[in-house]
Scaffold this active site. Sequence first.
Site, PDB file in Angstrom:
ATOM      1  N   LYS A  57       0.837  -1.205   0.000  1.00  0.00           N
ATOM      2  CA  LYS A  57       0.000   0.000   0.000  1.00  0.00           C
ATOM      3  C   LYS A  57       0.871   1.254   0.000  1.00  0.00           C
ATOM      4  O   LYS A  57       0.612   2.202  -0.730  1.00  0.00           O
ATOM      5  CB  LYS A  57      -0.944  -0.017   1.210  1.00  0.00           C
ATOM      6  CG  LYS A  57      -2.055  -1.054   1.067  1.00  0.00           C
ATOM      7  CD  LYS A  57      -2.896  -1.227   2.327  1.00  0.00           C
ATOM      8  CE  LYS A  57      -3.892  -2.362   2.136  1.00  0.00           C
ATOM      9  NZ  LYS A  57      -4.710  -2.644   3.328  1.00  0.00           N
ATOM     10  N   GLN A 101      -4.586  -1.351   9.506  1.00  0.00           N
ATOM     11  CA  GLN A 101      -4.444  -2.678   8.916  1.00  0.00           C
ATOM     12  C   GLN A 101      -4.983  -3.728   9.893  1.00  0.00           C
ATOM     13  O   GLN A 101      -4.633  -3.740  11.069  1.00  0.00           O
ATOM     14  CB  GLN A 101      -2.964  -2.947   8.564  1.00  0.00           C
ATOM     15  CG  GLN A 101      -2.726  -4.218   7.790  1.00  0.00           C
ATOM     16  CD  GLN A 101      -3.368  -4.229   6.400  1.00  0.00           C
ATOM     17  OE1 GLN A 101      -3.516  -3.182   5.766  1.00  0.00           O
ATOM     18  NE2 GLN A 101      -3.763  -5.392   5.930  1.00  0.00           N
ATOM     19  N   ASP A 124     -10.928   3.012   4.068  1.00  0.00           N
ATOM     20  CA  ASP A 124     -11.171   1.569   3.973  1.00  0.00           C
ATOM     21  C   ASP A 124     -12.674   1.260   3.929  1.00  0.00           C
ATOM     22  O   ASP A 124     -13.067   0.127   3.691  1.00  0.00           O
ATOM     23  CB  ASP A 124     -10.562   0.869   5.198  1.00  0.00           C
ATOM     24  CG  ASP A 124      -9.430  -0.064   4.831  1.00  0.00           C
ATOM     25  OD1 ASP A 124      -9.300  -0.403   3.648  1.00  0.00           O
ATOM     26  OD2 ASP A 124      -8.683  -0.463   5.741  1.00  0.00           O
TER      27      ASP A 124
END
Length: 293
Positions: A57, A101, A124
């Site tokens: 990422k 994450q 997200d």
Amino acid sequence: MTSQMAQRLDGKALAQQTQGELKQRIETLKAQVGRSPGLAVIMVGDDPASEVYVRNKKRACEKVGIISFGKHFPANITQAELEATIHELNEDPEIDGILVQLPLPKHLDAPQVIYQITPDKDVDGLHPNNLGRLAREEPGIRSCTPAGVMRLLETYNISVTSKKALVIGRSSLVGKPLGLMLLEANATVTIAHIYTPPEELKELAQQADILCVAVGKPNLITADMVKPGAVVIDIGINRIEGEDGKVRLTGDVDYPEVEKIASYITPVPGGVGPMTVAILLENTVASFEQRCF
Ligand code: GUN
């Protein structure tokens, strides 16, 4: 013999194309706004798979011109410390997106952590506000992996309307939002999960025009479970050690056998994974635009 192999849905190529377009868009925006979009990437502990995802990422951010602010915390960080970090990032004008994450170490309450992210920076798409907007078919930030699946289907002109879609897996990260997106796209959606009896799973899979698997079990989907001509979307990522001792990635689908039966299939790696990253970058740029204009 005329064997009709499935067409590969090339997520890697599509993600690269998307990132190329984003790079140009960011250059133009940067000239107007005077700063680059910023993404905070929070990681806790040393899960090797998470380390790979986070590295990918951050690299992708660099390529397109997004500044990534990596925040790597030891596994013993407290809930309060982690939440305080998110509160700071919520207020930081250089930060357009905040990503935590997953999974987090067991002692942390992940839903409560995500709840702290201001919904406008939740790139997200996992905050209840954004998941709720999806459920209500309102505009909002969509979760990256399921949005990446939908983008692949759209790009290859695979119509979803009136199709039978089976989603295997009911996580908040993938299964549930993907079910909602397929529903929004007018599919008839079934969600199967760990408590669906194996025989029933097989029957459901055999009926599915669009079969999406997000479980994390290599070879869960074998050729006898797939309807001829079905579209097979493999969202599993499993690390398995080969006979040579090397670790390689594989999905949840027995690819070599299923590609002989399906009409379209995503490879692992190179299918859905890169699309998750591409959508994350898009969400970050959209959030940047929203905040700047
Ligand atoms: N863990 C596995 N996939 C993802 C993802 O897309 N986002 C986050 N935050 N964590 C993940």
